[in-house]
Each structure stands twice: as structure tokens, then as C-alpha cells.
Write a protein that holds these residues in place. Structure first.
Motif, mmCIF file in Angstrom:
data_model
loop_
_atom_site.group_PDB
_atom_site.id
_atom_site.type_symbol
_atom_site.label_atom_id
_atom_site.label_comp_id
_atom_site.label_asym_id
_atom_site.label_seq_id
_atom_site.Cartn_x
_atom_site.Cartn_y
_atom_site.Cartn_z
ATOM 1 N N UNK A 193 0.830 -1.195 0.000
ATOM 2 C CA UNK A 193 0.000 0.000 0.000
ATOM 3 C C UNK A 193 0.874 1.258 0.000
ATOM 4 N N UNK A 194 0.367 2.323 -0.579
ATOM 5 C CA UNK A 194 1.085 3.581 -0.589
ATOM 6 C C UNK A 194 1.303 4.075 0.840
ATOM 7 N N UNK A 195 2.537 4.434 1.143
ATOM 8 C CA UNK A 195 2.855 4.959 2.455
ATOM 9 C C UNK A 195 3.204 3.919 3.492
ATOM 10 N N UNK A 196 3.099 2.645 3.140
ATOM 11 C CA UNK A 196 3.409 1.587 4.100
ATOM 12 C C UNK A 196 4.917 1.533 4.380
ATOM 13 N N UNK A 197 5.711 1.655 3.328
ATOM 14 C CA UNK A 197 7.164 1.620 3.472
ATOM 15 C C UNK A 197 7.769 2.858 2.842
ATOM 16 N N UNK A 198 8.707 3.478 3.525
ATOM 17 C CA UNK A 198 9.376 4.673 3.011
ATOM 18 C C UNK A 198 10.669 4.283 2.311
ATOM 19 N N UNK A 199 11.219 5.221 1.554
ATOM 20 C CA UNK A 199 12.434 4.948 0.789
ATOM 21 C C UNK A 199 13.626 4.653 1.694
ATOM 22 N N UNK A 200 13.600 5.165 2.909
ATOM 23 C CA UNK A 200 14.707 4.919 3.837
ATOM 24 C C UNK A 200 14.516 3.638 4.652
ATOM 25 N N UNK A 201 13.498 2.836 4.284
ATOM 26 C CA UNK A 201 13.303 1.544 4.926
ATOM 27 C C UNK A 201 12.398 1.555 6.138
ATOM 28 N N UNK A 202 11.816 2.683 6.483
ATOM 29 C CA UNK A 202 10.943 2.758 7.644
ATOM 30 C C UNK A 202 9.606 2.073 7.350
ATOM 31 N N UNK A 203 9.092 1.381 8.363
ATOM 32 C CA UNK A 203 7.793 0.712 8.238
ATOM 33 C C UNK A 203 6.750 1.524 8.985
ATOM 34 N N UNK A 204 5.741 1.977 8.272
ATOM 35 C CA UNK A 204 4.676 2.769 8.883
ATOM 36 C C UNK A 204 3.478 1.880 9.205
ATOM 37 N N UNK A 205 3.093 1.871 10.445
ATOM 38 C CA UNK A 205 1.898 1.112 10.835
ATOM 39 C C UNK A 205 0.650 1.782 10.276
#
Length: 415
Positions: A193-205
Motif C-alpha cells: 500500500x502507498x505509504x506503508x514503506x518509506x524509501x529509507x526503509x521505515x515501516x509505517x503502521x
């Protein structure tokens, strides 16, 4: 104690039908669980998928799936009862049951396998692409692997899974791992999904919109699982079969409890909080883990097996997230990873199964379902596309796919 054939036939058929109805009730559990774990703007679409896939599964399994899975003779036998005068073959002992009851019990298992796919691809897949895949999955992919396992046929004439020590009492691999394999293929092609993972590898809940609904769905599934596992005894009209049903019910419940406790404790250790979503998935993981063999473990062993499933599912969800495999409801971990665990645990209590046979069966099911699903998803993608546009995903697929909002009276339901 003697029992007449007619009474035994009636009791076994009635029991089969009631268990099938309990498994059908699991469709409501999946719908509520998934609706609770997606965002509000995607609720109507996920509910539409769940009721539609159930209808498609019932129709496709009647048209061709049952015949593929159990052979022409049984299929003709079923059709003669539906399209003819309703007569059924009652030859055999008191453990027999109406063939239409067998079809009903089997068809709700097909729908369960397809329901697993629904949650994993939620919030970004086109509705009609998903329903198209449902036709292929329930009409061909699942019945083929079902023919090699419960149907007793050899795999492309090369080997028979049953003769190689494979056993799967109620479907940890045949139903649950198969559904997860199809889901994994779709998720890999679909992307996160859009916004789930950022380019720097962060995982967004991305939290779900309605955890009470998700909890209700889990309790419904827990209840329905008694039909899922208990019905797989296939009879209840004798002392032996009735005792077996009671053991299966007891162990099914014990495993679910163990899975809940295991996942809750591990979540507390890993995250410092009592994570409800992990507890819910832990309960389901315990149920999946015991499904391959609920009739032979002791209650304590069933609880331990469930707890191992609950621990494993937490690790699996975290690991898949790190691999950027976006599964909004944790279906691949619950049904796939723990489904494999369930198969591996069978030889510990069932002398008729071997570890080699279990692994061969698991590998056969996974390769068949994953590869054929991957091909089906790629064809659907080329023909009609499988992912909604970024704008539609941002606004929510309820608006673009269904034209309805699940919570229209609440401001900000699309956020």
C-alpha cells in the motif's frame, strides 16, 4: 449398543450439515475480521469481496470443482440428487451420509481458502480483478490440489501423497496454506500500500478502523472452527465417533487458547504493550496449527502446539513487514507459515504420518497453488489490471469500486 442403519445415516448427515453451517459462519468471521483491520475508507469493498467470493465459490465448486476434486462418479452422483428425483445412494454402514451433505461441507472449505486471499490483498486491488481470480481459484486451482490430497489421486501420475505418509486431518495445508500461497502470489505482484514503506526503509503502521469488529470476527472464527475440525471426523452416530468429535472440539479450543496466550506474551516482550491485533492473530494461528491433527494430541499438547503457533505468527508478521511484503491482516503468516507448522507437527502424535511425507505434501501444495496463482494474477493484470490508481487508493476503494461508504455519518471516514 446397536444402532439401526437409518438412524445412523440420519444422525451423521445431520451432524455433517450442522458442521458445514458452522464453517459457513466463518465467512462472517473473515468479513468482520478484515473489515475491522482495514481503514474505514475501504470497508464496504472488503465486505463486498467477502460475500461475493462465497457466492462464486459455491457456484464454481458445483459446476466443476467438486468433480475435479473427487472424480466423475461422485460428481454424477451429486448431480443426480440435485437435478433428478433427489434419491441418494444409501449403501454401506451406519457411518455413511447424504452425498449432498458432503458437497455442502466441502464447498464451505473452498470458500474459506478464498477468504484468506481477500484480506492479504486488501485496500489496493480492483474488486473485479479479485473476483475474476476467485473463479479460477475455487473452480480449478484448489480442486486440483484437493484431488491429490483428500481426493486420493496421484500428483500428475508421479506419486500419491497419502502413500508417502502425508496426513492433513482438516486442512492446515490443503485449505489454509493453499489460500496463503495464492495470497502471497497476489501480494508480490500487487505491491504494498502507498505509504506503508518509506524509501529509507521505515515501516509505517496502518491501523485498522474498528478493532471491536476485528475481535468479533475472531470469536466468530473460533466458534466456526469447531465445525471445521469437528466435522472432519465425518460421523457422530457411534460411541467411537462421538468420543472422537469431543476430543477434536476440546483440542481445537485448547490450541486457540494457547495461541492467544503465546502471541500476547511475546507481543508484550517485543513491543512493551499488549497488542490486541497480535492476540487475535495468535488465536487464529493456534487454530490453524491444530487443524492438521486435532484428534490425537492430549489437551496439554494441543495447547502447546497452539502456543507455538501464536509465537511463530508474531515473528512471521514482523519478518514479512521487514521484507516489505504488505499483508494488512496478517493472513499469509497466520494461514501460510503456521499452516506449514501444523503439517510438521502431525507426526509427533500421529504414527500414520511421516515428516518426509508432510514436507512433500506441503511442497506439492505450495508449488502448485503459488505457481498457478502467479500465472492467473499475471494474466488478469495484463487483461484488466489488478491495482487501483493512486488517486483511488488515496480516496479509498469504497468510493471507486462500490460507490458507498461504510460509515457515511462519520466525518473523515476516508482518512
Amino acid at each position: 449398543m446397536e444402532i439401526t442403519f437409518e438412524l445412523g445415516y440420519a444422525l451423521d448427515t445431520f451432524y455433517f450439515l450442522i458442521c458445514g453451517a458452522l464453517v459457513m459462519w466463518m465467512a462472517a468471521g473473515f468479513a468482520m475480521l478484515e473489515a475491522g483491520l482495514v481503514r474505514a475508507k475501504n470497508t464496504t469493498e472488503i465486505l463486498t469481496k467477502n460475500i461475493s467470493l462465497f457466492a462464486i465459490a459455491c457456484t464454481m465448486y458445483m459446476v466443476c470443482g467438486y468433480g475435479i476434486m473427487y472424480g466423475g462418479d461422485d460428481f454424477s452422483w451429486f448431480l443426480s440428487g440435485i437435478m433428478g428425483d433427489g434419491a441418494t445412494d444409501v449403501e454401506g454402514d451406519a457411518a455413511t451420509y447424504a452425498p449432498s451433505a458432503d458437497f455442502f461441507f466441502q464447498v464451505v472449505f473452498v470458500a474459506t481458502a478464498m477468504s484468506i486471499v481477500s484480506g492479504a490483498v486488501a485496500e489496493r486491488m480492483k474488486l473485479w480483478a479479485f473476483l475474476t481470480f476467485s473463479v479460477v481459484m475455487t473452480g480449478f486451482i484448489y480442486p486440483m490440489e484437493g484431488a491429490w490430497t483428500w481426493g486420493g489421486e496421484s500428483v500428475f501420475g508421479l506419486y500419491s501423497l497419502g502413500d508417502n505418509g502425508f496426513s492433513d486431518f482438516a486442512g492446515s495445508g490443503i485449505v489454509h496454506m493453499a489460500g496463503a500461497a495464492a495470497a502471497l502470489a497476489g501480494v508480490l505482484i500487487l505491491g504494498p500500500r502507498k505509504g506503508k514503506y518509506t524509501v529509507d526503509g521505515k515501516i509505517n503502521a496502518i491501523p485498522g478502523a474498528n478493532l471491536p469488529l476485528a475481535t468479533l470476527g475472531t470469536f466468530i472464527l473460533w466458534m466456526g472452527w469447531f465445525g471445521f475440525n469437528g466435522g472432519s471426523v465425518l460421523a457422530t452416530a457411534t460411541v467411537e465417533s462421538a468420543n472422537s468429535v469431543a476430543v477434536v472440539f476440546m483440542n481445537t479450543n485448547a490450541a486457540a487458547a494457547g495461541g492467544t496466550i503465546g502471541a500476547l506474551l511475546l507481543a508484550r516482550v517485543m513491543f512493551g504493550k499488549a497488542d490486541l491485533t497480535m492476540a487475535l492473530n495468535g488465536a487464529l494461528a493456534g487454530l490453524v496449527a491444530i487443524t492438521a491433527e486435532p484428534s490425537t494430541p492430549t489437551p496439554l499438547m494441543a495447547t502447546i502446539f497452539g502456543a507455538i503457533g501464536g509465537l511463530l505468527v508474531v515473528f512471521s508478521i514482523v519478518t514479512l513487514d521487514k521484507m516489505k511484503i504488505d499483508d494488512p491482516v496478517g493472513a499469509i503468516s497466520v494461514h501460510g507459515v503456521v499452516g506449514l507448522l501444523g503439517l510438521v507437527l502431525v507426526p509427533l502424535t500421529n504414527d500414520g504420518a511421516s515428516l518426509g511425507g508432510q514436507l512433500l505434501g506441503a511442497l506439492t501444495i505450495f508449488i502448485w497453488v503459488f505457481v498457478t496463482s502467479l500465472i492467473a494474477w499475471l494474466i488478469i493484470k495484463a487483461v484488466m489490471g489488478i491495482r487501483v490508481s493512486p488517486e483511488e487508493e488515496f480516496d479509498g476503494v469504497d468510493a471507486s469500486e462500490c460507490g458507498l461508504e461504510a460509515y457515511p455519518d462519520f466525518v473523515g471516514s476516508r482518512k
